[in-house]
Motif scaffolding. Sequence first.
Motif, short mmCIF file in Angstrom:
data_model
loop_
_atom_site.label_atom_id
_atom_site.label_comp_id
_atom_site.label_asym_id
_atom_site.label_seq_id
_atom_site.Cartn_x
_atom_site.Cartn_y
_atom_site.Cartn_z
N ALA A 1 -2.86 3.50 -12.07
CA ALA A 1 -3.38 3.64 -10.83
C ALA A 1 -4.77 2.68 -10.41
N THR A 54 0.91 -1.02 -0.18
CA THR A 54 -0.05 -0.14 0.12
C THR A 54 0.87 1.15 0.09
N HIS A 102 1.24 4.18 -2.67
CA HIS A 102 1.10 5.54 -2.31
C HIS A 102 2.11 6.52 -2.85
N PHE A 137 -4.45 5.81 0.00
CA PHE A 137 -3.57 4.63 0.24
C PHE A 137 -2.88 4.79 1.49
N VAL A 156 1.66 6.34 -7.10
CA VAL A 156 0.55 6.57 -7.87
C VAL A 156 0.93 7.73 -8.76
N ASP A 184 -6.23 12.25 -4.36
CA ASP A 184 -7.36 11.28 -3.66
C ASP A 184 -6.78 9.92 -3.55
N LEU A 185 -6.22 9.37 -4.37
CA LEU A 185 -5.54 7.92 -4.20
C LEU A 185 -4.25 7.91 -3.19
N HIS A 186 -3.30 9.00 -3.57
CA HIS A 186 -2.39 9.14 -2.63
C HIS A 186 -2.88 9.46 -1.18
N ILE A 212 -14.17 2.89 -6.01
CA ILE A 212 -13.49 3.78 -6.99
C ILE A 212 -13.56 3.05 -8.38
N GLN A 266 -6.43 10.78 -10.75
CA GLN A 266 -6.98 10.70 -9.43
C GLN A 266 -5.59 10.74 -8.34
N VAL A 285 -5.48 0.07 -7.38
CA VAL A 285 -6.76 -0.02 -6.46
C VAL A 285 -7.18 -1.43 -6.60
N LEU A 300 -12.31 0.89 -1.90
CA LEU A 300 -11.37 0.52 -3.03
C LEU A 300 -12.51 0.02 -4.32
#
Length: 151
Positions: free
Chosen positions: A95, A28, A32, A47, A35, A42-44, A149, A39, A99, A146
Amino acid sequence: MSGDNAKKALIDSLNGLLADYFALYLKTKNFHWHVAGPQFRDLHLLFDEQAAEIFALTDIVGERVRKNGGNTLTSIGAVAAKTSIKDDDRTGVDALAMVKALRDDNAALVETIRAVKAAATEAGDNATEGMSDDWTDQAEQRVWFLTQILA
C-alpha cells in the motif's frame, strides 16, 4: 518559433498530457482495486477520488487539442506510445509503495503541465495557459495528500 510550429508544439504537448492523464487514471484505479492492509478504507477511497479527478480532466484536455485544430489520441496504443507514466501491472503492491508511486507520478505530472503552459504561452493560447494553473494546483494537491500519508 513560427505560429504554426508553436501551435503544433502545443498540440503535441497537450496530447502528451492527455496520455499521461489516461495512464495515471488507470494506474490509480488499479491501485484503488488492489490496495490492501490497515489503511485499506482510507486509501481505497482516496485513490478513487483522485482517479475521478484525473479522469474528469481527460475531456477538458482533449477538447483543448481540438480547439487548437489538432487531433486527439485515438486508442490505448496511442496513449501507450505518448505517455511518460510507467505502467505497474502488479496486483500485490504494498500500500505505501502505491502511495509513493502515485505521489511521484503526480509530481512528474506537474512538470508536464508546466511544459504545456509554456507551449500555450508560446502559441498565444491564453485559455490553455490559464487552465494549466488549475491543473497544476490539482496535481500539487494530490502530491501533498499522498506525501502526508508517507510522513
